[in-house]
Design an enzyme around this catalytic site. Sequence first.
Site, PDB file in Angstrom:
ATOM      1  CE  LYS A  18       0.783   1.377   4.434  1.00 29.79           C
ATOM      2  NZ  LYS A  18       1.498   2.625   4.768  1.00 29.79           N
ATOM      3  N   PRO A 103      10.141  -4.104  -0.419  1.00 36.57           N
ATOM      4  CG  PRO A 103      11.251  -2.456  -1.636  1.00 36.57           C
ATOM      5  CD  PRO A 103       9.972  -3.242  -1.600  1.00 36.57           C
ATOM      6  CB  SER A 113       0.688  -6.992   2.838  1.00 41.64           C
ATOM      7  OG  SER A 113       0.094  -7.679   1.762  1.00 41.64           O
ATOM      8  CG  ASP A 145      -0.570  -0.048   8.371  1.00 45.54           C
ATOM      9  OD1 ASP A 145      -1.274   0.804   8.943  1.00 45.54           O
ATOM     10  OD2 ASP A 145       0.561   0.207   7.910  1.00 45.54           O
TER      11      ASP A 145
END
Length: 305
Positions: A18, A103, A113, A145
Amino acid sequence: MIYSHLSSTSCTITTGCKVNLNLYITGILPNGWHKIDSIFLPLSEPHDELHIEITNHNQGLHLSCNILDIELENNILTKTYTLFTKATHFTPSISIYLKKGIPYGAGLGGGSSDAAALLTWLQKNSPLPLSPSKLLKLAAEIGADVPFFLKNKPCRATGIGEKLEEISLSNLNISGNTLFIICPNLKISTPYAYKMWDDYNKKQIATSSRYNNNLTKKYSWDRSSPSTHLSDYLWMKNDFEPVIFSEYTELSVFKEQLLQFGARAAVLSGSGSSIYGLFKEYNQTSIMTEFYKKKNILTFSQLLQ
């Protein structure tokens, strides 16, 4: 996230990342966590891959990775497995090989994620899955997140990032633009970035008289002016930039380069270190790809549709 090589005992999951189209730090909680107001945009590239295999070794979770200096004992995947098994008493014996393409320390949310992908796999395979509300609560406990990556749609995130409101990409007026991301060989710890922000602001909350909750009314710019930069507008800002750029001056150089290449906006993603530019034409990015390739700097581009 995309499943491939699916069988009864193994699968490979491709996980995206994102960028933050904006990031405002709006408060500090008693526990030291920071409240934000941000637009999260999911991307398919760069990506990681998780190869999950069910084993018969009664070992719980065994984790390996193609990047040697990634910490495995304290990894977010280990945390995800531990918290989910504690909540459900589902303790599968699995081996995970993590192939990093996103990265890390770049503000792209790769770890979150990956955690969301594993959490989804555990939820699907558990004989006693969590309710949707409990799953989201557990996701927020794993990382701020992670709930976003369970949704994996453009969202306005508030709270510590766990309160999500889905937003249509068309309402952001950026469909048809190309996102070009520069990922320098630089890792910035998010806790360290927040500490720098705290020190910079002397524990006072950054406020702006121009900023209000009617943010959705400001998702536009003057398309009639080719010289208009989105970064001149309220919503495409990042409160981390003053402190991050003062510590890592090369990042401000990348931002200026993107604007010189014709970006309509150039913004730090999250707490960095990645910087992205928004371009009206996809073919504008080919020159930049070669420019940064010669400097051995990773770049990625994606057409927003």
